[in-house]
Design a protein around this motif. Structure first.
Motif, mmCIF file in Angstrom:
data_model
loop_
_atom_site.group_PDB
_atom_site.id
_atom_site.type_symbol
_atom_site.label_atom_id
_atom_site.label_comp_id
_atom_site.label_asym_id
_atom_site.label_seq_id
_atom_site.Cartn_x
_atom_site.Cartn_y
_atom_site.Cartn_z
ATOM 1 N N ASN A 1 0.826 -1.209 0.000
ATOM 2 C CA ASN A 1 0.000 0.000 0.000
ATOM 3 C C ASN A 1 0.865 1.265 0.000
ATOM 4 N N GLU A 2 0.232 2.418 0.180
ATOM 5 C CA GLU A 2 0.933 3.706 0.069
ATOM 6 C C GLU A 2 2.053 3.866 1.086
ATOM 7 N N SER A 3 1.803 3.478 2.337
ATOM 8 C CA SER A 3 2.838 3.617 3.372
ATOM 9 C C SER A 3 4.039 2.718 3.073
ATOM 10 N N GLU A 4 3.785 1.553 2.497
ATOM 11 C CA GLU A 4 4.860 0.628 2.149
ATOM 12 C C GLU A 4 5.653 1.117 0.927
ATOM 13 N N LEU A 5 5.015 1.968 0.118
ATOM 14 C CA LEU A 5 5.685 2.533 -1.061
ATOM 15 C C LEU A 5 6.927 3.312 -0.649
ATOM 16 N N TYR A 6 6.797 4.189 0.346
ATOM 17 C CA TYR A 6 7.916 5.037 0.759
ATOM 18 C C TYR A 6 9.007 4.233 1.457
ATOM 19 N N ASP A 7 8.619 3.171 2.162
ATOM 20 C CA ASP A 7 9.622 2.274 2.754
ATOM 21 C C ASP A 7 10.400 1.560 1.649
ATOM 22 N N PHE A 8 9.683 1.166 0.610
ATOM 23 C CA PHE A 8 10.308 0.479 -0.532
ATOM 24 C C PHE A 8 11.305 1.407 -1.239
ATOM 25 N N LEU A 9 10.929 2.677 -1.396
ATOM 26 C CA LEU A 9 11.793 3.647 -2.075
ATOM 27 C C LEU A 9 13.085 3.896 -1.303
ATOM 28 N N LYS A 10 12.999 3.847 0.027
ATOM 29 C CA LYS A 10 14.189 4.064 0.852
ATOM 30 C C LYS A 10 15.194 2.925 0.721
ATOM 31 N N LEU A 11 14.687 1.726 0.478
ATOM 32 C CA LEU A 11 15.546 0.536 0.445
ATOM 33 C C LEU A 11 15.986 0.137 -0.957
ATOM 34 N N ASN A 12 15.368 0.714 -1.982
ATOM 35 C CA ASN A 12 15.672 0.325 -3.363
ATOM 36 C C ASN A 12 15.979 1.552 -4.224
ATOM 37 N N GLU A 13 16.878 1.377 -5.144
ATOM 38 C CA GLU A 13 17.243 2.462 -6.056
ATOM 39 C C GLU A 13 16.300 2.466 -7.262
ATOM 40 N N ILE A 14 15.226 3.230 -7.128
ATOM 41 C CA ILE A 14 14.217 3.314 -8.185
ATOM 42 C C ILE A 14 14.503 4.538 -9.049
ATOM 43 N N ASP A 15 14.399 4.364 -10.361
ATOM 44 C CA ASP A 15 14.666 5.472 -11.287
ATOM 45 C C ASP A 15 13.425 6.290 -11.598
ATOM 46 N N GLU A 16 12.296 5.605 -11.805
ATOM 47 C CA GLU A 16 11.075 6.308 -12.182
ATOM 48 C C GLU A 16 9.850 5.721 -11.484
ATOM 49 N N ILE A 17 8.902 6.609 -11.159
ATOM 50 C CA ILE A 17 7.620 6.194 -10.583
ATOM 51 C C ILE A 17 6.512 6.706 -11.491
ATOM 52 N N TYR A 18 5.581 5.838 -11.846
ATOM 53 C CA TYR A 18 4.425 6.210 -12.658
ATOM 54 C C TYR A 18 3.200 6.203 -11.754
ATOM 55 N N ALA A 19 2.547 7.351 -11.635
ATOM 56 C CA ALA A 19 1.390 7.481 -10.747
ATOM 57 C C ALA A 19 0.127 7.726 -11.557
ATOM 58 N N THR A 20 -0.933 7.012 -11.235
ATOM 59 C CA THR A 20 -2.210 7.142 -11.932
ATOM 60 C C THR A 20 -3.054 8.226 -11.282
ATOM 61 N N LEU A 21 -3.247 9.346 -11.970
ATOM 62 C CA LEU A 21 -3.932 10.500 -11.391
ATOM 63 C C LEU A 21 -5.401 10.246 -11.080
ATOM 64 N N SER A 22 -6.051 9.399 -11.857
ATOM 65 C CA SER A 22 -7.486 9.169 -11.661
ATOM 66 C C SER A 22 -7.790 8.520 -10.312
ATOM 67 N N ASN A 23 -6.807 7.855 -9.723
ATOM 68 C CA ASN A 23 -7.023 7.169 -8.444
ATOM 69 C C ASN A 23 -6.309 7.831 -7.266
ATOM 70 N N LEU A 24 -5.766 9.025 -7.497
ATOM 71 C CA LEU A 24 -5.007 9.702 -6.433
ATOM 72 C C LEU A 24 -5.612 11.056 -6.092
ATOM 73 N N LYS A 25 -5.486 11.442 -4.830
ATOM 74 C CA LYS A 25 -5.926 12.763 -4.389
ATOM 75 C C LYS A 25 -4.783 13.756 -4.585
ATOM 76 N N LYS A 26 -5.129 15.046 -4.592
ATOM 77 C CA LYS A 26 -4.109 16.084 -4.799
ATOM 78 C C LYS A 26 -3.022 16.027 -3.724
ATOM 79 N N ALA A 27 -3.400 15.740 -2.494
ATOM 80 C CA ALA A 27 -2.443 15.677 -1.395
ATOM 81 C C ALA A 27 -1.437 14.541 -1.614
ATOM 82 N N GLN A 28 -1.911 13.419 -2.166
ATOM 83 C CA GLN A 28 -1.026 12.285 -2.441
ATOM 84 C C GLN A 28 -0.027 12.621 -3.548
ATOM 85 N N VAL A 29 -0.510 13.303 -4.588
ATOM 86 C CA VAL A 29 0.370 13.709 -5.693
ATOM 87 C C VAL A 29 1.401 14.711 -5.204
ATOM 88 N N LYS A 30 0.981 15.654 -4.364
ATOM 89 C CA LYS A 30 1.882 16.670 -3.824
ATOM 90 C C LYS A 30 2.980 16.021 -2.985
#
Length: 451
Positions: free
Chosen positions: A176-205
């Motif tokens: 889920n969303e909270s696990e996303l940021y933990d995953f980013l801290k532990l892995n070297e990710i180059d790009e993230i693709y976010a689907t705007l239709s399912n996200l709130k403005k606060a999440q995108v920000k």
């Protein structure tokens, strides 16, 4: 190994293109017209025009037709610059090998661009030079993109999975969303693709802020109602797949970093040769006569990416134990008589031009703070650490706007950081020039906060 070598393809391709241009000129052009002047002119002209035509902005999803358009546009500019040289410097002269040289040069450059484009695609097909990507939320467009990445290895994307607040038993589901940021801290990710239709403005920000601070590219997948703003570029991965790319900050672009560094070196060299060369010994004598201690005060400050460096200043205080802990205040008893003058005129900052030449500082940028004070400021200002995205400066937008010297209240540091971040997000070469000119004028006019 191969992936590391071609990571900065922009620089590598530029160097090869410049070599090709100069080799063709040397072997084909009439020897009587070969000169350092022409080689320098045509090389600089190529570099400058390539920035404006976006010649080297070829991405993994760039198709052959865009590649052709970039090549043709750059060739037209290069042709104009090529013949302009003879109109400016060799007016009236006839050079028999002009057209031959031009055609061979443009042909060689176009052939190299095509070959390098195809080679990179082949390298990616064999699993090198790929980018690790994840998705945040999932819809029909996301499914198409995942399928595209998996079926077209030449694009060079390694799909690791997706995160969503809708728990599923999909094998690609990572959390889920909270696990996303933990995953980013532990892995070297180059790009993230976010689907705007399912996200709130606060999440995108929140996601935008995180990716900006951690040098991760954020791509937004829009729905049919999504609006496009100046802060986003529209990119087409396929005939039907449209993605919004969050624009990079000015200093994310290597050409801007090069322009700023060249300006720093040239401006600092001028100051060192024509001002510090005679001012340094004068102030050194005055400071040494007036009080005991070194003429140059060395202090550790926070620099680029939060790394510490030794900042140089002319000593303006009597030797004291609080020098590295407490900022100067109005009518500070620690300040020497000559110190009052050099602080009022900002001459105490002059040795920092050596810091600029060493690469620790820039002429313009956020002012460097003491680590002990920086820790306090971080508590008061949420986005304080964003200042570390660039080198600290001798002067800055905050300083010419009246926010310099003593921090009397929390709003002072908040406004200073606000202006520093505005500078980082809206940098331009002309903005640097404006800040430098304003700083020089303030030296002569005087600044009530300079004490």
């Amino acid at each position: 190994m191969i992936s590391k070598l071609i990571k900065n393809t922009y620089i590598l391709l530029l160097i090869v293109d410049l070599l090709l241009i100069n080799i063709v000129v040397y072997f084909v052009f009439e020897k009587i017209h070969q000169s350092l002047q022409f080689n320098a002119y045509i090389s600089v002209f190529w570099c400058v025009t390539s920035i404006f035509t976006n010649y080297y902005k070829v991405y993994r999803f760039t198709n052959f037709y865009r590649l052709l358009r970039l090549t043709v546009v750059q060739a037209l500019f290069f042709t104009l610059g090529f013949f302009a040289y003879f109109g400016i410097f060799k007016e009236g002269e006839v050079v028999n090998t002009q057209f031959k040289t031009l055609i061979i040069t443009l042909g060689s450059l176009a052939l190299f661009k095509l070959i390098s484009f195809l080679i990179l695609k082949k390298i990616r097909q064999f699993g090198s030079n790929f980018k690790k990507v994840i998705f945040f939320e999932k819809d029909d467009t996301t499914k198409k993109m995942i399928k595209l990445f998996q079926n077209r290895a030449s694009l060079g994307y390694s799909f690791l999975g997706y995160f969503s607040n809708k728990i599923t038993d999909d094998s690609n589901y990572l959390g889920n969303e909270s696990e996303l940021y933990d995953f980013l801290k532990l892995n070297e990710i180059d790009e993230i693709y976010a689907t705007l239709s399912n996200l709130k403005k606060a999440q995108v920000k929140k996601l935008t802020k995180y990716t900006s601070l951690h040098n991760i590219t954020l791509k937004l997948i829009p729905d049919s109602k999504e609006f496009y703003s100046k802060s986003r570029n529209v990119e087409f991965y396929d005939d039907t797949l449209k993605v919004l790319s969050v624009k990079k900050l000015p200093f994310d672009l290597i050409e801007n970093r090069i322009i700023k560094r060249v300006f720093d070196i040239l401006f600092s060299s001028f100051v060192c040769l024509f001002i510090i060369s005679w001012l340094y010994p004068v102030l050194w004598i005055l400071i040494k006569i007036e009080s005991r201690g070194p003429a140059i005060f060395k202090q550790e400050r926070e620099g680029f990416n939060g790394n510490e460096f030794v900042c140089y200043k002319f000593r303006s205080m009597y030797i004291n134990k609080q020098a590295n802990k407490v900022h100067a205040i109005k009518n500070d008893s620690r300040i020497t008589p000559i110190g009052k003058f050099i602080r009022k005129t900002s001459l105490d900052e002059i040795p920092q031009f050596f810091n600029v030449l060493l690469g620790d500082m820039s002429v313009v940028g956020p002012r460097p703070h003491l680590e002990s004070l920086a820790l306090e400021y971080q508590k008061d200002v949420d986005n304080y650490l964003e200042r570390h995205a660039v080198k600290p400066g001798i002067t800055g937008l905050a300083q010419i706007s009246g926010y310099r010297g003593e921090i009397k209240k929390k709003s002072d540091i908040k406004n200073r950081v606000r202006l520093d971040i505005f500078y980082i997000e809206n940098w331009s070469f002309m903005l640097d020039i404006k800040i430098v000119v304003s700083t020089v004028l303030n030296v002569f006019k005087g600044d009530e906060n300079a004490y």
